[in-house]
Scaffold this motif. Sequence first.
Motif, short mmCIF file in Angstrom:
data_model
loop_
_atom_site.label_atom_id
_atom_site.label_comp_id
_atom_site.label_asym_id
_atom_site.label_seq_id
_atom_site.Cartn_x
_atom_site.Cartn_y
_atom_site.Cartn_z
N SER A 13 -1.36 7.70 -6.05
CA SER A 13 -0.72 8.91 -5.52
C SER A 13 -1.28 9.35 -4.17
CB SER A 13 -0.83 10.08 -6.52
OG SER A 13 -0.13 9.76 -7.71
N MET A 14 -1.94 8.46 -3.45
CA MET A 14 -2.44 8.75 -2.11
C MET A 14 -1.62 7.96 -1.10
SD MET A 14 -6.55 8.62 -2.90
CE MET A 14 -7.14 9.47 -1.43
N SER A 15 -1.54 8.47 0.12
CA SER A 15 -0.85 7.75 1.18
C SER A 15 -1.76 6.67 1.75
CB SER A 15 -0.45 8.72 2.30
OG SER A 15 -1.62 9.19 2.98
N PHE A 16 -1.17 5.74 2.46
CA PHE A 16 -1.97 4.71 3.12
C PHE A 16 -2.97 5.33 4.07
CE2 PHE A 16 -2.45 1.86 6.84
CZ PHE A 16 -3.19 0.86 6.23
N GLU A 17 -2.56 6.39 4.77
CA GLU A 17 -3.44 7.06 5.71
C GLU A 17 -4.62 7.71 4.99
OE1 GLU A 17 0.24 6.10 7.49
OE2 GLU A 17 -0.10 7.32 5.68
N GLN A 18 -4.37 8.29 3.82
CA GLN A 18 -5.46 8.88 3.05
C GLN A 18 -6.41 7.81 2.52
OE1 GLN A 18 -2.87 11.01 0.30
NE2 GLN A 18 -3.66 12.98 1.05
N ILE A 19 -5.85 6.68 2.09
CA ILE A 19 -6.69 5.58 1.62
C ILE A 19 -7.62 5.13 2.73
CG2 ILE A 19 -6.66 3.17 0.84
CD1 ILE A 19 -3.94 3.87 -0.54
N THR A 20 -7.07 4.97 3.92
CA THR A 20 -7.88 4.57 5.07
C THR A 20 -8.94 5.63 5.38
OG1 THR A 20 -6.01 3.34 5.98
CG2 THR A 20 -7.80 3.90 7.49
N GLN A 21 -8.55 6.88 5.32
CA GLN A 21 -9.48 7.97 5.64
C GLN A 21 -10.64 8.04 4.65
OE1 GLN A 21 -7.62 11.84 5.59
NE2 GLN A 21 -9.57 12.94 5.79
N TYR A 22 -10.34 7.98 3.35
CA TYR A 22 -11.36 8.22 2.35
C TYR A 22 -12.11 6.97 1.89
CZ TYR A 22 -9.46 12.94 1.98
OH TYR A 22 -9.04 14.23 2.26
N TYR A 23 -11.50 5.79 2.07
CA TYR A 23 -12.15 4.56 1.61
C TYR A 23 -12.51 3.62 2.76
CZ TYR A 23 -10.72 6.26 -2.94
OH TYR A 23 -10.55 7.04 -4.06
N GLY A 24 -12.20 4.02 3.99
CA GLY A 24 -12.60 3.24 5.15
C GLY A 24 -11.74 2.04 5.44
N GLY A 25 -10.60 1.92 4.77
CA GLY A 25 -9.71 0.80 5.00
C GLY A 25 -9.14 0.30 3.68
N PRO A 26 -8.51 -0.86 3.67
CA PRO A 26 -7.91 -1.40 2.44
C PRO A 26 -8.94 -1.61 1.34
CG PRO A 26 -7.12 -2.59 4.37
CD PRO A 26 -8.24 -1.72 4.84
N ILE A 27 -8.48 -1.55 0.12
CA ILE A 27 -9.34 -1.79 -1.05
C ILE A 27 -9.61 -3.28 -1.18
CG2 ILE A 27 -9.45 -1.64 -3.57
CD1 ILE A 27 -9.67 1.07 -2.15
N ALA A 35 -13.67 12.54 -4.45
CA ALA A 35 -13.37 13.86 -5.01
C ALA A 35 -11.95 14.30 -4.67
CB ALA A 35 -14.38 14.88 -4.49
N GLN A 36 -11.41 13.76 -3.57
CA GLN A 36 -10.06 14.14 -3.13
C GLN A 36 -8.95 13.37 -3.86
OE1 GLN A 36 -12.60 13.23 -1.21
NE2 GLN A 36 -13.08 14.96 0.13
N GLN A 37 -9.32 12.44 -4.71
CA GLN A 37 -8.33 11.69 -5.49
C GLN A 37 -7.55 12.69 -6.37
OE1 GLN A 37 -5.98 9.99 -7.85
NE2 GLN A 37 -6.66 8.68 -6.19
N PRO A 38 -6.20 12.74 -6.25
CA PRO A 38 -5.43 13.80 -6.90
C PRO A 38 -5.30 13.69 -8.42
CG PRO A 38 -3.97 12.30 -5.73
CD PRO A 38 -5.37 11.92 -5.34
N ILE A 39 -5.47 12.50 -8.97
CA ILE A 39 -5.29 12.32 -10.42
C ILE A 39 -6.60 11.97 -11.12
CG2 ILE A 39 -4.13 10.94 -12.19
CD1 ILE A 39 -1.81 10.61 -10.27
N ALA A 40 -7.44 11.19 -10.48
CA ALA A 40 -8.68 10.73 -11.10
C ALA A 40 -9.88 11.04 -10.21
CB ALA A 40 -8.59 9.23 -11.37
N PRO A 49 -8.51 4.33 -7.77
CA PRO A 49 -9.02 5.27 -6.77
C PRO A 49 -7.98 5.71 -5.74
CG PRO A 49 -10.41 3.30 -6.92
CD PRO A 49 -9.14 3.01 -7.65
N THR A 50 -6.87 4.96 -5.64
CA THR A 50 -5.90 5.22 -4.57
C THR A 50 -4.57 5.76 -5.07
OG1 THR A 50 -5.09 2.93 -4.67
CG2 THR A 50 -6.88 3.40 -3.12
#
Length: 339
Positions: free
Chosen positions: A29-43, A51-56, A26-27
């Motif tokens: 090719s995303m930046s750490f900031e994007q991961i935090t934004q879209y997933y609410g924090g670390p996995i 939907a914003q995931q660039p590859i999957a 889910p993460t």
Amino acid sequence: MTEERLLDRARGAMVGLAVGDALGMPTQSMSFEQITQYYGGPIDSLRDAVAQQPIAPNMKAGAITDDTEQAFVLAERLIADDGQIDNDAYAKDLLCWEAKMKAKRSLDLLGPSTKAALQALTDGVDPEETGKFGTTNGGAMRATPVGIVFRPGKALADAAWQSCVVTHNTVQGIEATTLVAAAVSYAIEGDGDFLRKALDFVKSMPQRGNWSAKASVSARVQWFMDWSEGEGRSFSDEEFAQVLRSDCGTSVESNESVTAAFSVASRFFDDPTKALCFAASLGGDTDTIAAMTGAMLGAWHGPNGFDEDIANQVVRQMKDDNQLDVDRTVAELCGMRRD
């Protein structure tokens, strides 16, 4: 080593590869900031891709990516060739795999080095020349079956090199692939110092592959492992992650992603699930970093080293959705294990 222990550790390597891949899916090719934004924090668990995931985009939780699928492509080639690698057949295998991905409208296709190399091969370029610019981690991400089939030694180094010829025939590509394969192999043998042993092994082997001006994989792995086991121990997990992002890098380049994987495996050696969640949260090529980390730690801890619910879900989905049978593949690979 008993057959039961061999199978357990080899299964751990393949399961760990897949679990890391699925956690990082889910993460990627995303930046750490994007991961935090879209997933609410670390996995910290298997997650559906946003939907914003660039590859999957919108891929369901527990799904694997090209990292695991291509490792199984190499595994099947090793099985078909009795431990050898017919590079013409292997190239066709990879092209066939990508065609199937395109038919499914997947964006998870061949990486930049592999794609360019196979296109050159299709255009009639000699296989010895097609991989001369491949410094990314495509060879390393699929190296686990080589570590299962071969014990540490010249045959392992030869097989790792052979698996790189068509796509990653550079010093960096070959070093990266051999590092991961050797770490898996040493761990399966029961050597608890398998990360360092793999590094020493690669440094002892004659250098192969085309020159590239990019940094040495083995030199960077050594530097960051020394740091992570020394000064880095006093860093918090957040500080440790920031150093990897800023000083090591987490891109598809082998000298960044493989270095990050060895550093994460070293820091979280006794907690494989935490290691993979940490890798999945770094940003960058998270699925590949987590997959390589999982393969190496899984080869030591076995499949039971990972969270049971997570591992079971990933293995089940691999069989149902991707038609990949871990137990059958591992049994056939272990049946060929040799010096």
